[in-house]
Design a protein around this motif. Structure first.
Motif, PDB file in Angstrom:
ATOM      1  N   MET A  15     -15.673 -35.541 -10.262  1.00  8.71           N
ATOM      2  CA  MET A  15     -15.441 -35.012  -8.931  1.00  8.71           C
ATOM      3  C   MET A  15     -14.952 -33.577  -9.093  1.00  8.71           C
ATOM      4  N   LYS A  16     -15.694 -32.654  -8.501  1.00 10.25           N
ATOM      5  CA  LYS A  16     -15.336 -31.245  -8.613  1.00 10.25           C
ATOM      6  C   LYS A  16     -14.835 -30.721  -7.274  1.00 10.25           C
ATOM      7  N   ILE A  17     -13.555 -30.417  -7.251  1.00 15.23           N
ATOM      8  CA  ILE A  17     -12.937 -29.840  -6.061  1.00 15.23           C
ATOM      9  C   ILE A  17     -12.292 -28.536  -6.491  1.00 15.23           C
ATOM     10  N   ARG A  18     -12.515 -27.512  -5.706  1.00 13.55           N
ATOM     11  CA  ARG A  18     -11.928 -26.211  -6.014  1.00 13.55           C
ATOM     12  C   ARG A  18     -11.121 -25.747  -4.809  1.00 13.55           C
ATOM     13  N   ILE A  19      -9.910 -25.298  -5.079  1.00 13.36           N
ATOM     14  CA  ILE A  19      -9.047 -24.788  -4.018  1.00 13.36           C
ATOM     15  C   ILE A  19      -9.089 -23.272  -4.081  1.00 13.36           C
ATOM     16  N   GLY A  20      -9.546 -22.660  -2.998  1.00 12.32           N
ATOM     17  CA  GLY A  20      -9.628 -21.205  -2.937  1.00 12.32           C
ATOM     18  C   GLY A  20      -8.312 -20.613  -2.474  1.00 12.32           C
ATOM     19  N   ILE A  21      -7.707 -19.820  -3.319  1.00  9.62           N
ATOM     20  CA  ILE A  21      -6.435 -19.184  -2.972  1.00  9.62           C
ATOM     21  C   ILE A  21      -6.622 -18.219  -1.808  1.00  9.62           C
ATOM     22  N   ASP A  22      -7.746 -17.520  -1.809  1.00 15.49           N
ATOM     23  CA  ASP A  22      -8.009 -16.548  -0.750  1.00 15.49           C
ATOM     24  C   ASP A  22      -8.651 -17.193   0.480  1.00 15.49           C
ATOM     25  N   ASP A  23      -8.928 -18.482   0.405  1.00 21.88           N
ATOM     26  CA  ASP A  23      -9.541 -19.202   1.520  1.00 21.88           C
ATOM     27  C   ASP A  23      -8.553 -19.273   2.680  1.00 21.88           C
ATOM     28  N   SER A  24      -9.059 -19.126   3.877  1.00 19.69           N
ATOM     29  CA  SER A  24      -8.173 -19.166   5.040  1.00 19.69           C
ATOM     30  C   SER A  24      -7.753 -20.587   5.399  1.00 19.69           C
ATOM     31  N   GLY A  25      -8.456 -21.589   4.860  1.00 23.56           N
ATOM     32  CA  GLY A  25      -8.112 -22.975   5.153  1.00 23.56           C
ATOM     33  C   GLY A  25      -6.919 -23.439   4.341  1.00 23.56           C
ATOM     34  N   ALA A  26      -6.113 -24.302   4.950  1.00 29.93           N
ATOM     35  CA  ALA A  26      -4.968 -24.870   4.248  1.00 29.93           C
ATOM     36  C   ALA A  26      -5.479 -25.695   3.064  1.00 29.93           C
ATOM     37  N   PRO A  27      -4.724 -25.763   1.980  1.00 32.29           N
ATOM     38  CA  PRO A  27      -5.176 -26.532   0.808  1.00 32.29           C
ATOM     39  C   PRO A  27      -5.528 -27.981   1.127  1.00 32.29           C
ATOM     40  N   TYR A  28      -4.724 -28.662   1.959  1.00 30.93           N
ATOM     41  CA  TYR A  28      -5.053 -30.060   2.270  1.00 30.93           C
ATOM     42  C   TYR A  28      -6.396 -30.139   2.986  1.00 30.93           C
ATOM     43  N   GLU A  29      -6.697 -29.152   3.852  1.00 29.84           N
ATOM     44  CA  GLU A  29      -7.963 -29.143   4.583  1.00 29.84           C
ATOM     45  C   GLU A  29      -9.126 -28.867   3.634  1.00 29.84           C
ATOM     46  N   GLN A  30      -8.904 -28.029   2.630  1.00 28.53           N
ATOM     47  CA  GLN A  30      -9.945 -27.776   1.640  1.00 28.53           C
ATOM     48  C   GLN A  30     -10.260 -29.058   0.862  1.00 28.53           C
ATOM     49  N   VAL A  31      -9.223 -29.785   0.469  1.00 32.45           N
ATOM     50  CA  VAL A  31      -9.413 -31.063  -0.238  1.00 32.45           C
ATOM     51  C   VAL A  31     -10.149 -32.044   0.663  1.00 32.45           C
ATOM     52  N   ARG A  32      -9.696 -32.172   1.908  1.00 29.12           N
ATOM     53  CA  ARG A  32     -10.312 -33.095   2.845  1.00 29.12           C
ATOM     54  C   ARG A  32     -11.783 -32.767   3.059  1.00 29.12           C
ATOM     55  N   ALA A  33     -12.077 -31.506   3.316  1.00 27.98           N
ATOM     56  CA  ALA A  33     -13.455 -31.090   3.604  1.00 27.98           C
ATOM     57  C   ALA A  33     -14.366 -31.305   2.400  1.00 27.98           C
ATOM     58  N   GLN A  34     -13.880 -30.999   1.209  1.00 28.76           N
ATOM     59  CA  GLN A  34     -14.726 -31.135   0.027  1.00 28.76           C
ATOM     60  C   GLN A  34     -14.991 -32.599  -0.323  1.00 28.76           C
ATOM     61  N   ILE A  35     -13.978 -33.447  -0.233  1.00 25.29           N
ATOM     62  CA  ILE A  35     -14.205 -34.871  -0.506  1.00 25.29           C
ATOM     63  C   ILE A  35     -15.135 -35.450   0.554  1.00 25.29           C
ATOM     64  N   SER A  36     -14.944 -35.079   1.804  1.00 21.07           N
ATOM     65  CA  SER A  36     -15.805 -35.551   2.878  1.00 21.07           C
ATOM     66  C   SER A  36     -17.255 -35.152   2.625  1.00 21.07           C
ATOM     67  N   GLU A  37     -17.480 -33.915   2.240  1.00 17.20           N
ATOM     68  CA  GLU A  37     -18.838 -33.437   1.974  1.00 17.20           C
ATOM     69  C   GLU A  37     -19.441 -34.138   0.755  1.00 17.20           C
ATOM     70  N   LEU A  38     -18.647 -34.331  -0.293  1.00 22.62           N
ATOM     71  CA  LEU A  38     -19.141 -35.031  -1.483  1.00 22.62           C
ATOM     72  C   LEU A  38     -19.527 -36.470  -1.141  1.00 22.62           C
ATOM     73  N   ALA A  39     -18.766 -37.100  -0.261  1.00 18.38           N
ATOM     74  CA  ALA A  39     -19.084 -38.472   0.153  1.00 18.38           C
ATOM     75  C   ALA A  39     -20.344 -38.493   1.011  1.00 18.38           C
ATOM     76  N   ARG A  40     -20.443 -37.583   1.951  1.00 19.93           N
ATOM     77  CA  ARG A  40     -21.607 -37.561   2.846  1.00 19.93           C
ATOM     78  C   ARG A  40     -22.894 -37.227   2.104  1.00 19.93           C
ATOM     79  N   SER A  41     -22.800 -36.350   1.091  1.00 22.03           N
ATOM     80  CA  SER A  41     -23.994 -35.956   0.330  1.00 22.03           C
ATOM     81  C   SER A  41     -24.424 -37.021  -0.665  1.00 22.03           C
ATOM     82  N   GLY A  42     -23.537 -37.980  -0.926  1.00 17.27           N
ATOM     83  CA  GLY A  42     -23.856 -39.010  -1.909  1.00 17.27           C
ATOM     84  C   GLY A  42     -23.398 -38.661  -3.311  1.00 17.27           C
ATOM     85  N   ALA A  43     -22.842 -37.456  -3.499  1.00 20.90           N
ATOM     86  CA  ALA A  43     -22.328 -37.071  -4.820  1.00 20.90           C
ATOM     87  C   ALA A  43     -21.197 -38.004  -5.239  1.00 20.90           C
TER      88      ALA A  43
END
Length: 121
Positions: free
Chosen positions: A1-29
């Motif tokens: 499972m590859k999740i990357r937290i962008g320091i310069d990203d405007s999204g909160a870290p928890y939201e970045q984790v949530r969004a990436q896991i959600s996308e990985l699940a939806r894509s079937g990865a």
């Protein structure tokens, strides 16, 4: 499972984790039944506080993307069906509200498209 937290990203870290896991699940990865790391394990791996990952997991569970099976761990749920049902329900509620407001079908669709563009921007 590859999740990357962008320091310069405007999204909160928890939201970045949530969004990436959600996308990985939806894509079937991350397939249905895939066992996710523990909250502490993922927090250590990502260099985040355990509470940050716990917040993301709670949001994912609320969204139906993951399920916690007590001491057995946290797993990817069959999120596609749950997400589609929730989206359908929200669309139905929106359609009823637009009709009550007297909007034409074109006006309601235009408002929905604008909202989607803003959400995915």
């Amino acid at each position: 499972m590859k999740i990357r937290i962008g320091i310069d990203d405007s999204g909160a870290p928890y939201e970045q984790v949530r969004a990436q896991i959600s996308e990985l699940a939806r894509s079937g990865a991350l397939p249905v039944g895939y066992k996710l790391p523990t909250v502490r394990g993922l927090a250590e791996e990502l260099g985040l506080a355990a509470n940050t990952v716990a917040k993301a997991y709670r949001a994912l569970e609320t969204d139906g993307v993951i399920e916690t099976r007590g001491r057995n761990g946290t797993f990817i749920a069959s999120a596609g069906d749950a997400a589609e049902r929730e989206a359908s329900s929200a669309a139905q509620a929106y359609a009823e509200r637009a009709r009550r407001l007297g909007l034409s079908e074109d006006a309601a669709l235009s408002a929905a498209r604008d909202a989607l563009r803003a959400a995915y921007a």
